[in-house]
Scaffold this motif. Sequence first.
Motif, PDB file in Angstrom:
ATOM      1  N   LEU A  86     -39.008 -24.877  39.273  1.00  0.00           N
ATOM      2  CA  LEU A  86     -39.822 -25.776  38.118  1.00  0.00           C
ATOM      3  C   LEU A  86     -41.175 -25.104  37.785  1.00  0.00           C
ATOM      4  CD1 LEU A  86     -40.595 -28.623  36.746  1.00  0.00           C
ATOM      5  CD2 LEU A  86     -41.480 -29.321  38.643  1.00  0.00           C
ATOM      6  N   LYS A  87     -41.930 -24.640  38.752  1.00  0.00           N
ATOM      7  CA  LYS A  87     -43.045 -23.989  38.359  1.00  0.00           C
ATOM      8  C   LYS A  87     -42.730 -22.725  37.686  1.00  0.00           C
ATOM      9  CE  LYS A  87     -45.058 -20.906  40.834  1.00  0.00           C
ATOM     10  NZ  LYS A  87     -45.517 -20.258  42.143  1.00  0.00           N
ATOM     11  N   ASN A  88     -41.736 -22.114  38.085  1.00  0.00           N
ATOM     12  CA  ASN A  88     -41.371 -20.754  37.454  1.00  0.00           C
ATOM     13  C   ASN A  88     -40.954 -20.876  35.963  1.00  0.00           C
ATOM     14  OD1 ASN A  88     -42.662 -19.222  39.206  1.00  0.00           O
ATOM     15  ND2 ASN A  88     -40.561 -19.129  40.554  1.00  0.00           N
ATOM     16  N   VAL A  89     -40.157 -22.295  35.562  1.00  0.00           N
ATOM     17  CA  VAL A  89     -39.729 -22.310  34.613  1.00  0.00           C
ATOM     18  C   VAL A  89     -40.958 -22.793  33.444  1.00  0.00           C
ATOM     19  CG1 VAL A  89     -38.537 -24.203  33.305  1.00  0.00           C
ATOM     20  CG2 VAL A  89     -37.456 -23.018  35.219  1.00  0.00           C
ATOM     21  N   LEU A  90     -41.752 -23.518  34.189  1.00  0.00           N
ATOM     22  CA  LEU A  90     -43.036 -24.237  33.239  1.00  0.00           C
ATOM     23  C   LEU A  90     -43.830 -22.814  32.893  1.00  0.00           C
ATOM     24  CD1 LEU A  90     -44.186 -27.137  35.445  1.00  0.00           C
ATOM     25  CD2 LEU A  90     -42.930 -27.019  33.245  1.00  0.00           C
ATOM     26  N   ARG A  91     -43.747 -21.708  33.823  1.00  0.00           N
ATOM     27  CA  ARG A  91     -44.573 -20.557  33.520  1.00  0.00           C
ATOM     28  C   ARG A  91     -44.052 -19.565  32.714  1.00  0.00           C
ATOM     29  NH1 ARG A  91     -48.380 -19.954  38.890  1.00  0.00           N
ATOM     30  NH2 ARG A  91     -49.732 -21.463  38.269  1.00  0.00           N
ATOM     31  N   ALA A  92     -42.525 -19.587  32.444  1.00  0.00           N
ATOM     32  CA  ALA A  92     -42.015 -18.812  31.632  1.00  0.00           C
ATOM     33  C   ALA A  92     -42.445 -18.597  30.251  1.00  0.00           C
ATOM     34  CB  ALA A  92     -40.500 -19.394  31.250  1.00  0.00           C
ATOM     35  N   LYS A 125     -51.068 -28.593  49.763  1.00  0.00           N
ATOM     36  CA  LYS A 125     -51.969 -29.012  48.697  1.00  0.00           C
ATOM     37  C   LYS A 125     -52.242 -27.702  47.786  1.00  0.00           C
ATOM     38  CE  LYS A 125     -56.733 -29.849  47.387  1.00  0.00           C
ATOM     39  NZ  LYS A 125     -56.732 -29.323  46.281  1.00  0.00           N
ATOM     40  N   GLU A 126     -52.155 -26.581  48.200  1.00  0.00           N
ATOM     41  CA  GLU A 126     -51.927 -25.269  47.622  1.00  0.00           C
ATOM     42  C   GLU A 126     -50.887 -25.314  46.588  1.00  0.00           C
ATOM     43  OE1 GLU A 126     -52.728 -25.185  50.896  1.00  0.00           O
ATOM     44  OE2 GLU A 126     -54.815 -25.022  50.813  1.00  0.00           O
ATOM     45  N   ILE A 127     -49.478 -25.596  47.208  1.00  0.00           N
ATOM     46  CA  ILE A 127     -48.480 -25.661  46.279  1.00  0.00           C
ATOM     47  C   ILE A 127     -48.521 -26.602  45.159  1.00  0.00           C
ATOM     48  CG2 ILE A 127     -46.028 -26.040  46.420  1.00  0.00           C
ATOM     49  CD1 ILE A 127     -45.847 -24.246  49.039  1.00  0.00           C
ATOM     50  N   LYS A 133     -51.063 -26.991  38.126  1.00  0.00           N
ATOM     51  CA  LYS A 133     -51.617 -26.077  36.966  1.00  0.00           C
ATOM     52  C   LYS A 133     -50.669 -25.773  36.186  1.00  0.00           C
ATOM     53  CE  LYS A 133     -54.640 -22.055  36.721  1.00  0.00           C
ATOM     54  NZ  LYS A 133     -55.167 -20.832  37.369  1.00  0.00           N
ATOM     55  N   ALA A 134     -49.393 -25.068  36.713  1.00  0.00           N
ATOM     56  CA  ALA A 134     -48.434 -24.529  35.754  1.00  0.00           C
ATOM     57  C   ALA A 134     -48.026 -25.720  34.839  1.00  0.00           C
ATOM     58  CB  ALA A 134     -47.276 -24.317  36.508  1.00  0.00           C
ATOM     59  N   PHE A 135     -47.991 -27.108  35.086  1.00  0.00           N
ATOM     60  CA  PHE A 135     -47.636 -27.933  34.176  1.00  0.00           C
ATOM     61  C   PHE A 135     -48.604 -28.381  32.940  1.00  0.00           C
ATOM     62  CE2 PHE A 135     -47.534 -32.406  32.819  1.00  0.00           C
ATOM     63  CZ  PHE A 135     -46.120 -32.536  32.330  1.00  0.00           C
ATOM     64  N   GLU A 136     -49.911 -28.370  33.552  1.00  0.00           N
ATOM     65  CA  GLU A 136     -51.109 -28.560  32.615  1.00  0.00           C
ATOM     66  C   GLU A 136     -51.250 -27.385  31.687  1.00  0.00           C
ATOM     67  OE1 GLU A 136     -54.256 -28.617  35.412  1.00  0.00           O
ATOM     68  OE2 GLU A 136     -53.877 -30.775  35.845  1.00  0.00           O
ATOM     69  N   ARG A 142     -53.675 -23.335  26.018  1.00  0.00           N
ATOM     70  CA  ARG A 142     -55.095 -22.969  25.817  1.00  0.00           C
ATOM     71  C   ARG A 142     -55.865 -23.345  27.132  1.00  0.00           C
ATOM     72  NH1 ARG A 142     -55.769 -26.788  20.510  1.00  0.00           N
ATOM     73  NH2 ARG A 142     -55.142 -28.008  22.254  1.00  0.00           N
ATOM     74  N   SER A 143     -55.184 -24.023  28.054  1.00  0.00           N
ATOM     75  CA  SER A 143     -55.999 -24.253  29.265  1.00  0.00           C
ATOM     76  C   SER A 143     -55.801 -23.506  30.352  1.00  0.00           C
ATOM     77  CB  SER A 143     -55.520 -25.708  29.968  1.00  0.00           C
ATOM     78  OG  SER A 143     -54.190 -25.624  30.079  1.00  0.00           O
TER      79      SER A 143
END
Length: 144
Positions: A86-92, A125-127, A133-136, A142-143
């Motif tokens: 999920l995180k990596n898809v969001l960061r694509a 908590k870090e993960i 953050k990736a979702f935001e 711009r964030s």
Amino acid sequence: MNYLNRSISDLENWEWDGQVPSEDDSTYVEFTYYYLAKKKLKNYTVTDIDFYIVQNTGLRFLIPLAMDILKSDLFIEADNYPGDLLKNVLRASKKYWQHHPTQKKTMEDLFVSNEQLFKSLDITKEIRDEITKAFEEFIDPRSA
């Protein structure tokens, strides 16, 4: 998805340039990139899909595959921890998401509708902060 019987190198119309990497004389990324380039998409694992998404390679083929997986298990573990796909898809690539607003909206809705599950995940908590953050940044580039 009629492209599942083809490889990324076939779909992207490219060939490996240079010496063919081996496990002994190349980096993990270089060897894996080469190896997966020849593999048919229908034989990809979640880890394979995640690897190429992180490389921003073949996104127009791999993001839809990843989204199908995420619709069934949004917090699936690809390689390191629950939610890493999920995180990596969001960061694509931001450019990819700009050109695919319907898919972007689907991803946004998936995350929002699973927010309670996300809060109850057994992760550090870090993960949790990384995924948040990736979702935001996905919602508002711009964030970043």
